[in-house]
Scaffold this active site. Structure first.
Site, PDB file in Angstrom:
ATOM      1  N   ARG A  45     -18.205  66.375  22.220  1.00  0.00           N
ATOM      2  CA  ARG A  45     -17.938  65.229  22.742  1.00  0.00           C
ATOM      3  C   ARG A  45     -17.528  64.412  21.295  1.00  0.00           C
ATOM      4  O   ARG A  45     -18.440  63.887  20.332  1.00  0.00           O
ATOM      5  CB  ARG A  45     -18.260  63.869  23.887  1.00  0.00           C
ATOM      6  CG  ARG A  45     -18.820  65.130  24.815  1.00  0.00           C
ATOM      7  CD  ARG A  45     -17.494  64.863  25.541  1.00  0.00           C
ATOM      8  NE  ARG A  45     -17.481  65.350  27.008  1.00  0.00           N
ATOM      9  CZ  ARG A  45     -17.087  66.799  27.481  1.00  0.00           C
ATOM     10  NH1 ARG A  45     -16.712  67.729  26.801  1.00  0.00           N
ATOM     11  NH2 ARG A  45     -17.568  67.437  28.239  1.00  0.00           N
ATOM     12  N   GLU A  46     -16.419  63.633  21.208  1.00  0.00           N
ATOM     13  CA  GLU A  46     -15.547  62.927  20.386  1.00  0.00           C
ATOM     14  C   GLU A  46     -15.847  61.355  20.742  1.00  0.00           C
ATOM     15  O   GLU A  46     -15.383  61.050  22.462  1.00  0.00           O
ATOM     16  CB  GLU A  46     -14.065  62.755  19.770  1.00  0.00           C
ATOM     17  CG  GLU A  46     -14.276  64.299  18.650  1.00  0.00           C
ATOM     18  CD  GLU A  46     -13.023  64.899  18.044  1.00  0.00           C
ATOM     19  OE1 GLU A  46     -13.454  65.880  17.722  1.00  0.00           O
ATOM     20  OE2 GLU A  46     -12.308  64.089  18.691  1.00  0.00           O
ATOM     21  N   ARG A  72      -3.980  40.118  20.880  1.00  0.00           N
ATOM     22  CA  ARG A  72      -5.132  41.715  20.966  1.00  0.00           C
ATOM     23  C   ARG A  72      -3.847  42.651  20.881  1.00  0.00           C
ATOM     24  O   ARG A  72      -3.419  42.550  21.612  1.00  0.00           O
ATOM     25  CB  ARG A  72      -6.350  41.766  22.344  1.00  0.00           C
ATOM     26  CG  ARG A  72      -7.310  41.168  22.511  1.00  0.00           C
ATOM     27  CD  ARG A  72      -7.832  40.729  21.054  1.00  0.00           C
ATOM     28  NE  ARG A  72      -9.733  39.862  21.362  1.00  0.00           N
ATOM     29  CZ  ARG A  72     -10.435  39.820  20.739  1.00  0.00           C
ATOM     30  NH1 ARG A  72      -9.934  40.450  18.919  1.00  0.00           N
ATOM     31  NH2 ARG A  72     -11.555  39.797  20.566  1.00  0.00           N
ATOM     32  N   ALA A  84     -16.703  35.706  21.617  1.00  0.00           N
ATOM     33  CA  ALA A  84     -17.346  36.857  21.546  1.00  0.00           C
ATOM     34  C   ALA A  84     -17.258  37.544  19.974  1.00  0.00           C
ATOM     35  O   ALA A  84     -16.604  37.611  19.513  1.00  0.00           O
ATOM     36  CB  ALA A  84     -16.812  38.014  22.038  1.00  0.00           C
ATOM     37  N   GLU A 101     -21.544  33.267  16.428  1.00  0.00           N
ATOM     38  CA  GLU A 101     -20.129  33.755  17.246  1.00  0.00           C
ATOM     39  C   GLU A 101     -19.177  32.163  18.046  1.00  0.00           C
ATOM     40  O   GLU A 101     -18.382  32.278  17.716  1.00  0.00           O
ATOM     41  CB  GLU A 101     -19.694  35.039  17.907  1.00  0.00           C
ATOM     42  CG  GLU A 101     -20.364  36.400  17.240  1.00  0.00           C
ATOM     43  CD  GLU A 101     -18.957  36.404  16.435  1.00  0.00           C
ATOM     44  OE1 GLU A 101     -17.846  35.332  16.295  1.00  0.00           O
ATOM     45  OE2 GLU A 101     -18.820  36.894  14.973  1.00  0.00           O
ATOM     46  N   GLU A 105     -15.967  30.700  16.737  1.00  0.00           N
ATOM     47  CA  GLU A 105     -14.985  30.767  17.549  1.00  0.00           C
ATOM     48  C   GLU A 105     -14.734  29.234  18.480  1.00  0.00           C
ATOM     49  O   GLU A 105     -13.684  29.107  18.877  1.00  0.00           O
ATOM     50  CB  GLU A 105     -15.502  31.969  18.600  1.00  0.00           C
ATOM     51  CG  GLU A 105     -15.198  33.349  17.661  1.00  0.00           C
ATOM     52  CD  GLU A 105     -14.995  34.012  18.696  1.00  0.00           C
ATOM     53  OE1 GLU A 105     -15.016  34.189  19.561  1.00  0.00           O
ATOM     54  OE2 GLU A 105     -14.434  35.454  18.091  1.00  0.00           O
ATOM     55  N   PRO A 123     -17.662  53.528  29.121  1.00  0.00           N
ATOM     56  CA  PRO A 123     -18.735  54.982  28.340  1.00  0.00           C
ATOM     57  C   PRO A 123     -18.482  56.134  27.777  1.00  0.00           C
ATOM     58  O   PRO A 123     -19.147  56.923  27.216  1.00  0.00           O
ATOM     59  CB  PRO A 123     -19.944  54.771  29.509  1.00  0.00           C
ATOM     60  CG  PRO A 123     -19.202  53.992  30.782  1.00  0.00           C
ATOM     61  CD  PRO A 123     -17.936  53.880  29.786  1.00  0.00           C
ATOM     62  N   GLU A 128     -20.232  51.516  22.397  1.00  0.00           N
ATOM     63  CA  GLU A 128     -20.154  50.249  22.696  1.00  0.00           C
ATOM     64  C   GLU A 128     -21.220  49.483  23.294  1.00  0.00           C
ATOM     65  O   GLU A 128     -20.540  50.114  25.137  1.00  0.00           O
ATOM     66  CB  GLU A 128     -18.724  49.346  22.755  1.00  0.00           C
ATOM     67  CG  GLU A 128     -19.206  47.755  22.318  1.00  0.00           C
ATOM     68  CD  GLU A 128     -17.830  46.874  22.783  1.00  0.00           C
ATOM     69  OE1 GLU A 128     -18.044  46.110  22.438  1.00  0.00           O
ATOM     70  OE2 GLU A 128     -16.574  47.505  23.610  1.00  0.00           O
ATOM     71  N   GLU A 151      -7.136  35.452  14.569  1.00  0.00           N
ATOM     72  CA  GLU A 151      -8.283  33.860  15.777  1.00  0.00           C
ATOM     73  C   GLU A 151      -7.669  32.649  15.030  1.00  0.00           C
ATOM     74  O   GLU A 151      -8.263  31.451  15.686  1.00  0.00           O
ATOM     75  CB  GLU A 151      -9.590  33.824  15.198  1.00  0.00           C
ATOM     76  CG  GLU A 151     -10.607  35.638  15.153  1.00  0.00           C
ATOM     77  CD  GLU A 151     -11.644  35.764  14.748  1.00  0.00           C
ATOM     78  OE1 GLU A 151     -12.153  35.026  13.657  1.00  0.00           O
ATOM     79  OE2 GLU A 151     -12.429  35.925  15.024  1.00  0.00           O
TER      80      GLU A 151
END
Length: 224
Positions: A45-46, A72, A84, A101, A105, A123, A128, A151
């Site tokens: 798996r990658e 984004r 975040a 953060e 932010e 997942p 993450e 930002e």
């Protein structure tokens, strides 16, 4: 941690890793290829090798939440989010990262911190995990943080929690940590906040937090 009465709980599992290598060395994240044994087979798996992150749902005394709008590039949207950031500073405690953060932010500090929820963001494709905190008793830091890149033009808005949840249900908002934070917070409020965790609650679902805290983080740009 709130007691689970239904028996529903994710199960940690650590297969034998036959081999593991970085197949793409990125500026912010790497792509890793693992060969591991599962049910008698060797599977390859990658996935994106991620530092993990923290997010903060800020709630004021008027039951309003703090939302920020930021561009984004992968999704070509300026989407509404919660503050975040990446766990990309070696040895930094997740709670301290969240406090940092929030200042960077939103130019805010908070008196009261609790764990709201922990999330596997994708997942099947990355490792993450993001811990989302609830921050209350907020006040300005008294200075503005110098923001750069995407930002630099962050838009900040205070929105009643119920109004923000209505926007989720209307499918007007799409950022996953934001949606999860809002829906979890309203449910937690309905339960008298009895489901909240301590700010320093252990984080066993993070696949590599111990290594990161001991100084093994790879570094990054805070692009979460």
């Amino acid at each position: 941690m709130a007691r689970v009465t239904s028996g529903l709980q994710d199960e940690p599992f650590r297969p034998e890793i036959v081999s593991s290598e970085v197949v793409f060395d990125g500026k912010i994240w790497d792509v890793r290829r693992d060969d591991f044994r599962y049910n008698g087979d060797v599977i390859t798996r990658e996935y994106v090798d991620h530092t993990g992150a923290v997010g903060i749902l800020v709630l004021d005394d008027d039951d309003r939440v703090l939302l920020i709008k930021q561009y984004r590039h992968p999704v070509r949207h300026r989407d509404w989010e919660i503050p975040a950031g990446l766990l990309d500073q070696a040895g930094e405690d997740p709670l301290e990262a969240a406090k940092r953060e929030l200042g960077e932010e939103a130019d805010l500090t908070a008196e009261t911190w609790n764990v709201l929820t922990d999330v596997f963001t994708s997942p099947g494709g990355n490792d993450e995990v993001i811990r989302i905190y609830l921050a209350r008793g907020v006040k300005p830091t008294g200075s503005a943080f110098a923001r750069e890149a995407e930002e630099a033009d962050i838009e900040v808005r205070w929105v009643p929690l119920d109004e923000a949840v209505d926007a989720v249900l209307a499918r007007s908002l799409h950022n996953a940590p934001l949606l999860i934070a809002l829906l979890t917070a309203r449910t937690a409020r309905e339960k008298g906040w009895s489901t909240l965790g301590a700010a320093d609650e252990p984080w066993p679902s993070h696949p590599k937090l111990e290594r990161l805290v001991q100084g093994g983080a790879t570094g990054g740009t805070g692009a979460e």
